[in-house]
Design a protein around this motif. Structure first.
Motif: not given
Length: 786
Positions: A18-27, A37-42, A64-68, A326-329
């Motif tokens: 979404g517009r206000r969401q901060q991206a979480g880090s994944y590849s 799918l690799e997810i990185t959590v600080p 894996i189907f990415d955002q688009e 997003d980072k929260r989820n």
């Protein structure tokens, strides 16, 4: 049957941020054989760790189907292969799992804004019906069901009573298990869908009925599990095998933890139930993944029971994990991925669901047994010693007779490989040849049967005669009443000259004229009307198409007096107006169409002229042509008016059809009322003159009307259960007047007319409501006229 063994396929789909969401880090690494799918959590400092080591998690998926990723790609990759299996006769399941707001419903059902946002269900329906249409080698039937599980209770989303009642008041869908451990769902309706449109309508109906509540996480989050199932059965013409397969499309409720949602009250109970059923789903999946588990806890929740054959059973199963990155989820996404990894370990065995149609099979087996017996007898030479039964002997006699009468030199006498039958045939033939006049027994039996027939004929005629007597009696009483009414009407008209001329005409004419001048209803129109009412199709059906003249006469009189004939008249007038309007519109449409064609012709001519001009005069360039532009403008205008007229025309068509249906309904009611009244009158006459009647049983003399009136309604034979149509005081006191206040409308010939209630409480209520409304209208009319 063929069997396909494979693990459950698991896919991942990442929701756009979404517009206000901060991206979480994944590849995403879509490399074969298994994309990951690799997810990185600080690591958070608050944890008390000094070193800021990042932690990463890696999960493997089928794809894996990415955002688009677009909806059509999702369908082609995930759902289409499952739909193909279902068409081939295997069961299939696709379920979406993930937290609230991660895009489950969007993936399964689709978005509401754009057509291209359609989800898996509508696309699958479209694909399946396309394929079924192309395949003419089999006969297919398709049904759909739509189950919602909310707080561990099942509800049928396609229950027609939805509009009338709240979800909680509907009968709950419950699980029943048969001896073979098959699951059956009670109170879940199967609605037939013959084409894509019908299926989509059902889906739309179900979605409208879905329960939606709001959590702070998502304004329109679905708090229930929904299972949309397509059932397909196919059969080749003439074959005894039937293939049945079903496709479950499951939209699970959000998988997030309760603490996260920040909710209380009934939403908290919801969340508990959701978490409980997903927890049981998880337990089932863990149990399936363990090698040596014998017991799988399917029965713990409604959902795991329903999906029992989809998990570790006879099914091609696919799961889509929807992830909000997003980072929260991010932690919720990780737990969704973990669950998916466990699901991916389950092995299913999909078996082709073919079953034999038992009736056809029995016929085939019987024939086979008989053939084998015959063959055995011929080969072993051991004949059966038992005597041939009387029935078999008669059959053989018939065969021999037809064989002897057949002039075709090629015809053969085939009695099977049974020596007893063959011997009997030879003996019989010998008799026929030696004694052409076979023993006179046959002739004797013919005489007896003829005598019996003639007795029956006499009985029949007696009955018919009695029936005619009754009819004549009813008609005579009707005529007397009519005459009396005519006189009353005349005396009310104060003996005007118009009245005296009426008397001089035949009685039927006087009824006609005195009936209601205010309705200006000429004899000719009456005749038109009576011919336009289909002549009692119900009665004639019940009496095998023979309806006596007396009965028709009575119907004509009865019909004129009946309140409903006014309704029919009103509707007829309305219909006529609508038809005329439609005719005008049709003419208008043609006119506009012709104008457009003419204008097009002019444009073409204009172009030809200018082309010729350009050829003869090459120096002149072909510039903009104002005349052509003007013609084009006219065409556009015409097209607009064509469209508006067209839509009006369509609207009219619908209205006309509706009016016709209404008229049919009233006509049918009129006939039913008449039948009930007629059988009542017949009964009366039989009670009055019992000595004339040969048999005391009314049904014997007057069977058709009594039968037809019973056939109309279970209640029509008992007087107590009837509500009289003319209970309404306004109608009883003849207080309704038309135009001329002195002239009263008359009640029908007998007060014993009643509404044939149908026994179906809903329909009865409708009929009574309709009559009430009708009477109100009549009262209003009466008032306005006065």
């Amino acid at each position: 049957a063929a069997m396909v063994k494979e693990t459950i396929r698991v896919y991942a789909r990442v929701k756009p941020l979404g517009r206000r969401q901060q991206a979480g880090s994944y590849s995403v690494d879509n490399e074969e054989p298994l994309p990951s799918l690799e997810i990185t959590v600080p690591r958070d400092l608050a944890d008390g760790f000094i070193n800021n080591k990042r932690e990463s998690y890696k999960f493997k998926f089928q794809k894996i189907f990415d955002q688009e990723a677009k909806q059509d790609v999702i369908f082609d990759s995930i759902a289409k292969p499952v739909a193909e299996c279902v068409l081939a006769g295997y069961n299939g399941t696709i379920f979406a799992y993930g937290q609230t707001g991660s895009g489950k419903t969007f993936t399964i059902t689709g978005g509401a804004e754009r057509y291209s946002d359609r989800g898996i269900i509508p696309r699958t329906l479209s694909y399946i019906f396309d394929q079924l249409q192309k395949d003419s080698s089999k006969v297919y039937t398709t049904h759909v069901s739509y189950l919602e599980i909310y707080n561990e209770c099942g509800y049928d989303l396609l229950d027609p009573r939805h509009e009338a009642s709240r979800m909680e008041d509907l009968p709950k869908v419950t699980i029943m298990e048969d001896s073979d451990q098959n699951i059956h769902l009670k109170n879940l309706s199967l609605q037939q869908a013959t084409n894509e449109e019908e299926a989509l309508n059902l889906l739309f109906l179900g979605d409208t009925n879905r329960m939606i509540a709001e959590t702070p996480m998502n304004q329109a989050s679905s708090r229930s599990h929904c299972i949309f199932t397509i059932h397909i059965s196919s059969k080749e013409p003439g074959s005894a095998t039937v293939r049945r397969s079903k496709l479950h499309l499951v939209d699970l409720a959000g998988s997030e933890r309760v603490a996260k949602t920040g909710i209380g009250g009934h939403l908290l109970t919801e969340a508990k139930y959701i978490n409980l059923s997903l927890h049981y789903l998880e337990q089932v999946i863990i149990a399936l993944a363990e090698k040596n588990r014998s017991h799988i806890p399917y029965r713990n929740s409604l959902m795991t029971s329903v999906l029992r054959d989809s998990l570790g059973g006879n099914c091609m199963t696919t799961m889509i994990s929807t992830l909000a990155m997003d980072k929260r989820n991010i932690d919720e996404s990780i737990s969704t991925c973990r669950f998916a990894q466990r699901v991916a370990l389950i092995k299913n065995e999909a078996v082709l669901n073919e079953e034999i149609d038992p009736r056809l099979m029995i016929v085939q087996l019987r024939k086979e047994i008989q053939d084998l017996k015959d063959e055995l007898a011929l080969v072993t030479g051991k004949q059966r010693t038992s005597e041939l039964s009387q029935e078999e002997l008669l059959q053989l006699d018939e065969l021999i007779d037809t064989f002897l009468k057949d002039n075709d030199p090629e015809s053969s006498l085939d009695v099977g490989a049974d020596m007893r039958k063959i011997k009997y045939c030879f003996v019989h033939m010998k008799q026929v040849i030696n004694h052409p006049m076979t023993s006179g027994q046959k002739l004797l039996s013919q005489d007896i049967s003829e005598e019996k027939n003639s007795n029956e004929e006499v009985e029949k005629l007696k009955g018919l005669l009695q029936q005619r007597d009754n009819e004549i009696n009813i008609l005579v009483t009707m005529l007397k009443k009519e005459k009396k009414k005519a006189r009353d009407a005349l005396s009310q008209l104060n003996g005007t000259s118009a009245g005296s001329t009426v008397l001089e005409q035949s009685p039927s004419m006087s009824l006609e004229e005195s009936q209601s001048p205010s309705r200006s209803f000429s004899l000719k129109e009456e005749k038109d009307f009576s011919s336009s009412v289909p002549r009692l199709p119900l009665l004639s059906r019940a009496t095998g198409g023979k309806m006596s003249l007396g009965c028709q006469e009575a119907f004509e009189v009865f019909k004129r007096d009946h309140a409903d004939s006014i309704t029919i008249e009103d509707n007829k007038q309305l219909l006529k107006q609508r038809f005329d309007e439609a005719k005008c519109l049709g003419e208008k449409l043609n006119e506009v169409r012709n104008k457009i064609t003419r204008l097009k012709g002019k444009i073409i001519q204009r172009r030809i002229q200018r082309a010729a001009l350009a050829v003869s005069n090459p120096s002149e360039e072909l510039t903009f042509d104002p005349v052509e532009e003007n013609l084009r403008m006219q065409i556009e205008e015409l097209k607009k008016s064509y469209k508006t007229v067209c839509s009006r025309f369509k609207g009219l068509k619908v209205e006309i059809e509706h009016l016709q249906l209404l008229m049919e309904k009233v006509k049918m009611k009129l006939q039913k009322d008449f039948e009930v009244w007629w059988s009542e009158e017949a009964k009366k006459f039989q009670q009055e003159k019992p000595e004339m009647v040969t048999s005391p049983n009314t049904a014997a003399v007057y069977p058709q009307f009594i039968r037809s009136s019973q056939h109309l309604s279970p209640n029509s034979s008992s007087d107590t259960s009837r509500d009289s149509l003319y209970e309404d005081p306004a109608v009883k006191n003849n207080s309704i007047t038309f135009g001329n206040p002195t002239l009263k409308t008359r009640t029908p010939p007998s007060s014993s007319i009643s509404i044939p209630l149908t026994g179906d409480s809903q329909a009865d209520a409708d009929i009574l409501a309709f009559i009430k409304a009708r009477q109100n209208i009549l009262q209003k009319k009466g008032k306005s006229c006065q």
